[in-house]
Design a protein around this motif. Structure first.
Motif, PDB file in Angstrom:
ATOM      1  N   ILE A 123       0.850  -1.195   0.000  1.00 23.85           N
ATOM      2  CA  ILE A 123       0.000   0.000   0.000  1.00 23.85           C
ATOM      3  C   ILE A 123       0.883   1.240   0.000  1.00 23.85           C
ATOM      4  N   GLY A 124       0.576   2.181  -0.922  1.00 26.60           N
ATOM      5  CA  GLY A 124       1.336   3.418  -1.004  1.00 26.60           C
ATOM      6  C   GLY A 124       2.770   3.185  -1.472  1.00 26.60           C
ATOM      7  N   LEU A 125       3.711   3.969  -0.928  1.00 23.51           N
ATOM      8  CA  LEU A 125       5.154   3.837  -1.199  1.00 23.51           C
ATOM      9  C   LEU A 125       5.478   3.941  -2.691  1.00 23.51           C
ATOM     10  N   THR A 167       6.921   2.571   8.426  1.00 20.27           N
ATOM     11  CA  THR A 167       6.739   3.027   7.052  1.00 20.27           C
ATOM     12  C   THR A 167       7.151   1.978   6.030  1.00 20.27           C
ATOM     13  N   ASP A 290       5.765   9.284   5.559  1.00 25.46           N
ATOM     14  CA  ASP A 290       4.634   8.799   6.353  1.00 25.46           C
ATOM     15  C   ASP A 290       3.468   8.457   5.431  1.00 25.46           C
ATOM     16  N   TYR A 291       2.646   7.508   5.876  1.00 27.62           N
ATOM     17  CA  TYR A 291       1.445   7.158   5.120  1.00 27.62           C
ATOM     18  C   TYR A 291       0.402   8.271   5.253  1.00 27.62           C
ATOM     19  N   THR A 292      -0.404   8.441   4.219  1.00 22.05           N
ATOM     20  CA  THR A 292      -1.536   9.365   4.292  1.00 22.05           C
ATOM     21  C   THR A 292      -2.658   8.709   5.104  1.00 22.05           C
ATOM     22  N   GLU A 295      -4.253   5.942   3.121  1.00 25.46           N
ATOM     23  CA  GLU A 295      -3.395   4.746   3.060  1.00 25.46           C
ATOM     24  C   GLU A 295      -3.416   3.991   4.386  1.00 25.46           C
ATOM     25  N   LEU A 296      -3.452   4.735   5.483  1.00 25.88           N
ATOM     26  CA  LEU A 296      -3.542   4.092   6.800  1.00 25.88           C
ATOM     27  C   LEU A 296      -4.869   3.351   6.949  1.00 25.88           C
ATOM     28  N   ILE A 299      -4.634   0.156   5.167  1.00 22.92           N
ATOM     29  CA  ILE A 299      -3.890  -0.826   5.964  1.00 22.92           C
ATOM     30  C   ILE A 299      -4.797  -1.453   7.013  1.00 22.92           C
ATOM     31  N   ASN A 336       2.811   5.115  12.136  1.00 23.31           N
ATOM     32  CA  ASN A 336       2.298   4.653  10.851  1.00 23.31           C
ATOM     33  C   ASN A 336       1.650   3.270  10.927  1.00 23.31           C
ATOM     34  N   ALA A 337       2.116   2.320  10.117  1.00 22.48           N
ATOM     35  CA  ALA A 337       1.487   0.996  10.058  1.00 22.48           C
ATOM     36  C   ALA A 337       1.517   0.299  11.414  1.00 22.48           C
TER      37      ALA A 337
END
Length: 411
Positions: A123-125, A167, A290-292, A295-296, A299, A336-337
Motif C-alpha cells: 500500500i502506497g510507497l 513506514t 509517512d502514510y496518508t 493509506e492508513l 492498511i 504509521n502501520a
C-alpha cells in the motif's frame, strides 16, 4: 580353559552372534526396502538358520569351525560380500531418511511470489517502488555486462533507509534481498534483522565476536540494522567496535553481502557523516514518507480482511477519525502501520469482550466490528464505579471558603 574363561568367552560370543544376526537380518531390509523382509527368506538367511550347531564345553558354536572368533569373522566377511554385491548392482540403501525425503518431495510446495509483485502490492510507497525498481534494473544490467566480459560501473549495493517507524523499511529490505538473489547478486537472499543490542556485547573484545556471528548468518543475504545511529554515540568504544567490524566485512565480502542501515532521517544523516568509512560505502539513500490517512485506512482494511473481520461502513468512518486524531497528536513521531496494527488489536480486543457473553455465538457475530468496539467499555465501567463526591462535602468546602478556612483561599 577354566570355567571363568569359558563364561567370559561365551558372553563375548553371544554378543557377536546377536550383532551379526541383527546385521544380516537388516541387510535386505536396508538395501531392498522393508518389503523384502516379508515372505520367503533369502538363501543367505536360510543357510544361516539351517546351520547345525555343536555344543562344546557349554558354548554354542556354529558349524564349520570350532574357533568362535574365526566363525564370527567368517560371518562378517560374508555380510560385507553381500553388501559389496548389492552396491555393484547399483542398489542403494532404502533408509528411513531416503523415505522421508521422498515423501517430502511428493508434497507439492506453493511457488514463492515474485518479489517485484510483492513490492507492487504494498500500500502506497509509490516513490519507494520506483527507487527500488530503478536500482534493481541498474544492478541487473551491470551484472549482465560483467558476465558478458564488458566493463561494468562499480555500484554500491548497501543502502540507507530513513523515515519514521512503521513506514515499511523492513518489508522493503526483505523484498530487496530476494530481488538481489533473483538477479544473481546474492547467493541466498535471506534477511537478518538486528539493532545495537544484537551487535554490542558487554565487554571489550566480545562485540567483534558477536557482530561477526551475525555477519556470518547474513552471508549471501542482507544484514538489516535498525536504528543504526545508536552505534555512534559519544565515547562509545563498543559501538565503534561494531562499526569497524561491519565495515571490514563489507569490504571482505562485497560480492555476497549487503548491509542496509535504517532509522530516523536526521540521526541517520549524522551517523553516516560521522565516519568516512560509512560515508564512502553508503551513498544510496531511500526516504520513506509517512502514510496518508487514506493509506492508513487501507492498511486497517487489509488487517480486517486478513483475519476475517467485517467492519460496518459507519464504523469505518469513525475508525478513520480515530486515526486522524492519533496522527495529529503524535507531534511528528507517528508510528504509521505499527500504530494501525495497535489500533486494530485494541478494537478486536474490545469486540471480544462485547461478544464473550453471547450464548449462541454465530460466525457473523465474531466477524462484525461495530461502533461499540471502538472504545474500551471496561474503562468506562470502572469510571462509573468510582464514588461521586457527596453534596455534603461540597457544602463543607463552600463554608470553609466563606469563613477563610480553605487552604487555597488563604494563599
Amino acid at each position: 580353559m577354566d570355567k571363568r574363561e569359558r563364561e567370559k568367552l561365551e558372553d563375548v560370543l553371544n554378543k557377536i552372534q546377536n550383532t551379526q544376526s541383527g546385521m544380516l537380518g537388516g541387510l535386505y531390509g536396508d538395501f531392498f526396502g522393508s518389503g523384502s523382509n516379508t515372505g520367503s527368506k533369502s538363501s543367505f538367511d536360510s543357510r544361516l538358520d539351517s546351520s547345525p550347531v555343536k555344543t562344546q564345553g557349554g558354548m554354542n558354536i556354529s558349524s564349520g569351525t570350532e574357533d568362535p572368533l574365526a566363525d564370527a569373522k567368517n560371518a562378517l566377511n560374508e555380510f560385507n560380500t553381500k553388501v559389496n554385491e548389492a552396491s555393484a548392482n547399483g542398489v542403494a540403501p532404502a533408509t528411513k531418511t531416503d523415505n522421508a525425503s521422498s515423501e517430502d518431495s511428493s508434497v507439492p510446495k506453493e511457488p514463492e511470489e515474485d518479489p517485484m509483485e510483492t513490492l507492487d502490492k504494498l500500500i502506497g510507497l509509490d516513490t519507494i517502488k520506483a527507487d527500488v525498481k530503478e536500482l534493481t534494473n541498474f544492478v541487473k544490467i551491470q551484472k549482465t555486462r560483467k558476465d558478458a566480459g564488458l566493463k561494468s560501473v562499480p555500484v554500491s549495493l548497501h543502502l540507507v533507509f530513513t523515515g519514521n517507524p512503521g513506514t515499511g523499511k523492513t518489508t522493503v529490505a526483505r523484498i530487496i534481498s530476494k530481488l538481489y538473489k533473483n538477479i544473481g547478486v546474492l547467493s541466498k537472499g535471506q534477511l537478518v534483522e538486528t539493532d545495537r543490542s544484537g551487535l554490542v556485547a558487554g565487554y571489550v573484545g566480545q562485540t567483534a565476536i558477536k557482530t561477526q556471528e551475525l555477519i556470518k548468518k547474513a552471508m549471501g543475504g542482507v544484514l538489516f540494522i535498525d536504528e543504526a545511529y545508536a552505534l555512534s554515540q559519544k565515547d562509545d568504544a563498543f559501538g565503534q567496535e561494531a562499526i569497524d567490524t561491519i565495515l571490514k566485512a563489507m569490504e571482505d565480502h562485497r560480492d555476497d553481502l549487503v548491509v542496509i542501515v535504517a532509522g530516523y532521517t536526521e540521526p541517520m544523516e549524522k551517523f553516516i557523516n560521522s565516519n568516512p568509512g560509512l560515508k564512502s560505502r553508503f551513498n544510496k539513500y531511500i526516504e520513506f514518507p509517512d502514510y496518508t490517512i487514506d493509506e492508513l485506512m487501507d492498511i486497517f482494511d487489509m488487517n480486517c480482511k486478513k483475519y476475517d473481520y467485517v467492519i460496518e461502513d459507519d464504523t469505518k468512518q469513525h475508525v478513520k477519525e480515530l486515526i486522524t486524531q492519533r496522527k495529529l497528536a503524535s507531534n511528528g513521531n507517528f508510528a504509521n502501520a505499527r500504530e494501525i496494527r495497535n489500533l486494530f488489536e485494541e478494537i478486536i480486543t474490545n469486540q471480544a469482550s462485547r461478544i464473550a457473553g453471547i450464548e449462541d455465538l454465530k460466525p457473523e457475530d465474531m466477524m462484525k466490528i461495530t461502533n461499540d468496539d471502538l472504545f474500551d467499555k471496561t474503562v468506562d465501567a470502572d469510571k462509573k464505579d468510582e464514588p461521586a463526591p457527596s453534596k455534603s462535602d461540597d457544602v463543607d468546602d463552600d463554608i470553609d471558603e466563606k469563613n477563610g478556612n480553605n487552604e487555597n483561599s488563604s494563599k
